[in-house]
Design a protein around this motif. Structure first.
Motif, PDB file in Angstrom:
ATOM      1  N   VAL A  55      23.888  -7.138 -16.853  1.00  0.00           N
ATOM      2  CA  VAL A  55      24.486  -8.589 -16.312  1.00  0.00           C
ATOM      3  C   VAL A  55      26.002  -8.786 -17.004  1.00  0.00           C
ATOM      4  N   ASN A  56      26.556  -9.784 -16.404  1.00  0.00           N
ATOM      5  CA  ASN A  56      27.829 -10.270 -16.825  1.00  0.00           C
ATOM      6  C   ASN A  56      27.797 -11.062 -17.922  1.00  0.00           C
ATOM      7  N   ARG A  57      28.368 -10.554 -19.165  1.00  0.00           N
ATOM      8  CA  ARG A  57      28.209 -11.059 -20.438  1.00  0.00           C
ATOM      9  C   ARG A  57      28.440 -12.749 -20.286  1.00  0.00           C
ATOM     10  N   ASN A  58      29.320 -13.196 -19.513  1.00  0.00           N
ATOM     11  CA  ASN A  58      29.310 -14.638 -19.154  1.00  0.00           C
ATOM     12  C   ASN A  58      28.407 -15.556 -18.386  1.00  0.00           C
ATOM     13  N   GLY A  59      27.434 -14.675 -17.990  1.00  0.00           N
ATOM     14  CA  GLY A  59      26.171 -15.584 -17.286  1.00  0.00           C
ATOM     15  C   GLY A  59      25.667 -14.884 -16.009  1.00  0.00           C
ATOM     16  N   LEU A  60      24.715 -15.146 -15.720  1.00  0.00           N
ATOM     17  CA  LEU A  60      24.084 -14.684 -14.442  1.00  0.00           C
ATOM     18  C   LEU A  60      24.850 -15.033 -13.259  1.00  0.00           C
ATOM     19  N   GLN A  61      25.679 -16.216 -13.350  1.00  0.00           N
ATOM     20  CA  GLN A  61      26.487 -16.796 -12.049  1.00  0.00           C
ATOM     21  C   GLN A  61      27.343 -15.667 -11.949  1.00  0.00           C
ATOM     22  N   GLN A  62      28.118 -14.871 -12.832  1.00  0.00           N
ATOM     23  CA  GLN A  62      29.323 -13.930 -12.714  1.00  0.00           C
ATOM     24  C   GLN A  62      28.721 -12.707 -12.115  1.00  0.00           C
ATOM     25  N   THR A  63      29.487 -12.029 -11.317  1.00  0.00           N
ATOM     26  CA  THR A  63      28.959 -10.637 -10.828  1.00  0.00           C
ATOM     27  C   THR A  63      29.799  -9.579 -11.646  1.00  0.00           C
ATOM     28  N   LEU A  64      29.425  -8.131 -11.391  1.00  0.00           N
ATOM     29  CA  LEU A  64      30.135  -6.998 -11.897  1.00  0.00           C
ATOM     30  C   LEU A  64      30.827  -6.222 -11.084  1.00  0.00           C
ATOM     31  N   PRO A  65      31.760  -5.425 -11.254  1.00  0.00           N
ATOM     32  CA  PRO A  65      32.140  -4.503 -10.265  1.00  0.00           C
ATOM     33  C   PRO A  65      31.319  -3.432  -9.982  1.00  0.00           C
ATOM     34  N   ILE A  66      31.296  -2.967  -8.697  1.00  0.00           N
ATOM     35  CA  ILE A  66      30.179  -1.782  -8.407  1.00  0.00           C
ATOM     36  C   ILE A  66      30.797  -0.625  -8.961  1.00  0.00           C
ATOM     37  N   ALA A  67      32.200  -0.562  -9.255  1.00  0.00           N
ATOM     38  CA  ALA A  67      32.646   0.599  -9.813  1.00  0.00           C
ATOM     39  C   ALA A  67      31.926   0.846 -11.196  1.00  0.00           C
ATOM     40  N   TYR A  68      31.237   0.111 -12.012  1.00  0.00           N
ATOM     41  CA  TYR A  68      30.705   0.426 -13.194  1.00  0.00           C
ATOM     42  C   TYR A  68      29.647   1.284 -12.874  1.00  0.00           C
ATOM     43  N   LEU A  69      28.932   1.421 -11.705  1.00  0.00           N
ATOM     44  CA  LEU A  69      27.728   1.998 -11.682  1.00  0.00           C
ATOM     45  C   LEU A  69      28.209   3.505 -11.868  1.00  0.00           C
ATOM     46  N   ALA A  70      28.927   4.111 -11.559  1.00  0.00           N
ATOM     47  CA  ALA A  70      29.119   5.518 -11.538  1.00  0.00           C
ATOM     48  C   ALA A  70      29.332   5.910 -13.036  1.00  0.00           C
ATOM     49  N   ASP A  71      29.936   5.210 -13.738  1.00  0.00           N
ATOM     50  CA  ASP A  71      29.930   5.425 -15.290  1.00  0.00           C
ATOM     51  C   ASP A  71      28.602   5.114 -15.793  1.00  0.00           C
ATOM     52  N   ILE A  72      27.726   4.143 -15.543  1.00  0.00           N
ATOM     53  CA  ILE A  72      26.662   4.201 -15.985  1.00  0.00           C
ATOM     54  C   ILE A  72      25.731   4.933 -15.845  1.00  0.00           C
ATOM     55  N   ARG A  73      25.643   5.640 -14.762  1.00  0.00           N
ATOM     56  CA  ARG A  73      24.717   6.831 -14.312  1.00  0.00           C
ATOM     57  C   ARG A  73      25.142   7.995 -15.089  1.00  0.00           C
ATOM     58  N   GLN A  74      26.188   8.207 -15.971  1.00  0.00           N
ATOM     59  CA  GLN A  74      26.753   9.285 -16.783  1.00  0.00           C
ATOM     60  C   GLN A  74      25.913   9.008 -18.051  1.00  0.00           C
ATOM     61  N   GLN A  75      25.746   8.030 -18.352  1.00  0.00           N
ATOM     62  CA  GLN A  75      25.125   7.762 -19.772  1.00  0.00           C
ATOM     63  C   GLN A  75      23.899   8.763 -19.977  1.00  0.00           C
ATOM     64  N   PRO A  76      23.800   9.525 -21.026  1.00  0.00           N
ATOM     65  CA  PRO A  76      22.802  10.374 -21.236  1.00  0.00           C
ATOM     66  C   PRO A  76      21.349   9.861 -21.056  1.00  0.00           C
ATOM     67  N   ASN A  77      21.030   8.586 -21.413  1.00  0.00           N
ATOM     68  CA  ASN A  77      19.519   8.239 -21.413  1.00  0.00           C
ATOM     69  C   ASN A  77      19.422   7.394 -20.234  1.00  0.00           C
ATOM     70  N   VAL A  78      20.239   7.452 -19.028  1.00  0.00           N
ATOM     71  CA  VAL A  78      20.052   6.869 -17.941  1.00  0.00           C
ATOM     72  C   VAL A  78      19.299   7.843 -16.901  1.00  0.00           C
ATOM     73  N   ALA A  79      18.122   7.426 -16.393  1.00  0.00           N
ATOM     74  CA  ALA A  79      17.540   8.384 -15.715  1.00  0.00           C
ATOM     75  C   ALA A  79      17.998   7.953 -13.843  1.00  0.00           C
ATOM     76  N   ALA A  80      17.987   6.679 -13.946  1.00  0.00           N
ATOM     77  CA  ALA A  80      18.126   6.069 -12.527  1.00  0.00           C
ATOM     78  C   ALA A  80      18.850   4.558 -12.677  1.00  0.00           C
TER      79      ALA A  80
END
Length: 384
Positions: A55-80
């Protein structure tokens, strides 16, 4: 000895009932409040400790860019990983508000297998239908929705590119809660379908749901993800679903602290009442204790009789209180299963209740037992 314990406890039925009732009330309060606290913290929700939420560090009211998704999926421990866009909408009347999440359908179904049961046919239909909607059984029954029905939801917070708030979906599948009494009033749709038609806030997600390959490596994975975006405009905070629930709860007040204070106060009062009553009971039986010791009962054996009586009263009260708590929580859980899923008295609560009962026996029985064991025969028989 058990006969003496039972007869002593039943000597004054009114006093016995009142003491058991006092202890039962304390355990009733403990059981109900602990179940509510655990439900809010999502401690017993299936997968709540394994699934990670970004989630956004500033709180649940703030959103995240969908562009983060591709990078997150590249993390070694991320299965899905799937984006989750929250849409608050209603059907027909504003009072029919429902919570809809827009997700990557195939991944979301996989991550939700421990909380939602979906048939193979519904699973395939939902994934293949771009405007498809996965609907909870209770919601479908309440609204009379069937597979293939076209439903139009009115969004409360999202506009379409045509300037309207009307979102058309086709009921592609129906899910059932995996756990009896679980929630069945939510719906899920396709993130891409929803995102492409948004007027504002496009390419954003309220949070990203992640499943790790190795649960023991989740903490390291969370630190790595957060470090990647520490200096970005939308820094992240990654934690388990259960931890996120506790963080959300802390925004409206420390419910856990309140529960502990209430339960602590209740047990302190009960400790004083029951302890004082037991000391008085031993004082009443001074001559009887003297007679028992005259007949050859040792101080230790007399102490065990008193301990047995204290344990009988305390455990009876604890059993009654927790039984009533179980009945109340079960009834409330059935009525609020979609607003407060996971409301139940779990093994942890029962284990703590057992420890509290043992502690209560020890604390309330300590002074009466010592008094009975140390009483000498001459003093006891000389007491009028």
């Amino acid at each position: 000895m058990s006969t003496l314990v039972a007869r002593n406890a039943l000597r004054n039925p009114v006093r016995l009932v009142l003491m058991v009732a006092c202890i039962a009330i304390a355990f009733l309060i403990f059981g109900v409040l602990s179940a509510v606290g655990a439900a809010f913290r999502m401690e017993d929700q299936p997968g709540a400790h394994e699934r990670m939420m970004i989630v956004n560090r500033n709180g649940l009211q703030q959103t995240l860019p969908i562009a983060y998704l591709a990078d997150i999926r590249q993390q070694p421990n991320v299965a899905a990983a799937t984006p989750v866009r929250l849409a608050i909408a209603y059907w027909r009347e504003p009072k029919d508000v429902l919570s809809a999440v827009m997700v990557d359908p195939a991944i979301y179904l996989t991550l939700s297998e421990d909380s939602a049961v979906v048939s193979a046919e519904d699973r395939a239909r939902f994934v293949a239908t771009r405007d498809g909607l996965l609907v909870g059984q209770a919601l479908a029954t309440r609204n009379g929705w069937k597979r293939g029905d076209l439903v139009t939801l009115q969004s409360l917070n999202d506009l379409r590119t045509d300037g309207t708030r009307s979102w058309s979906f086709r009921v592609a599948g129906i899910y059932r809660a995996a756990k009896p009494g679980g929630p069945e009033l939510a719906v899920a749709g396709h993130y891409d379908y929803f995102n492409d038609a948004l007027l504002t806030g496009r390419d954003r997600a309220n949070w990203i749901m992640v499943q790790g390959r190795d649960v023991t490596a989740n903490d390291a994975m969370a630190r790595a993800i957060d470090a990647s975006y520490a200096n970005s405009a939308a820094a992240t905070r990654t934690q388990s679903e259960a931890a996120l629930g506790r963080a959300f709860l802390s925004q409206i007040g420390d419910v856990v602290l309140i529960i502990r204070l209430v339960v602590g106060a209740a047990f302190l009062v009960i400790l004083c009442i029951v302890g004082n009553t037991l000391i008085f009971m031993v004082g009443e039986r001074t001559r009887e204790i003297g007679v028992l010791k005259t007949l050859g009962f040792s101080g230790g054996r007399v102490a065990r009789i008193v301990v047995g009586e204290v344990a009988l009263i305390t455990l009876a009260g604890a059993a009654v209180g927790m039984s009533l708590a179980l009945l109340i929580v079960t009834a409330v859980a059935s009525a609020t299963k979609d607003m407060l899923p996971g409301l139940a008295i779990g093994p942890t609560t029962l284990g703590i209740a057992a420890l509290l009962a043992g502690g209560l026996v020890l604390l309330t029985g300590l002074l009466p037992v010592v008094k009975a064991a140390r009483l000498d025969i001459v003093t006891a028989l000389g007491r009028v």
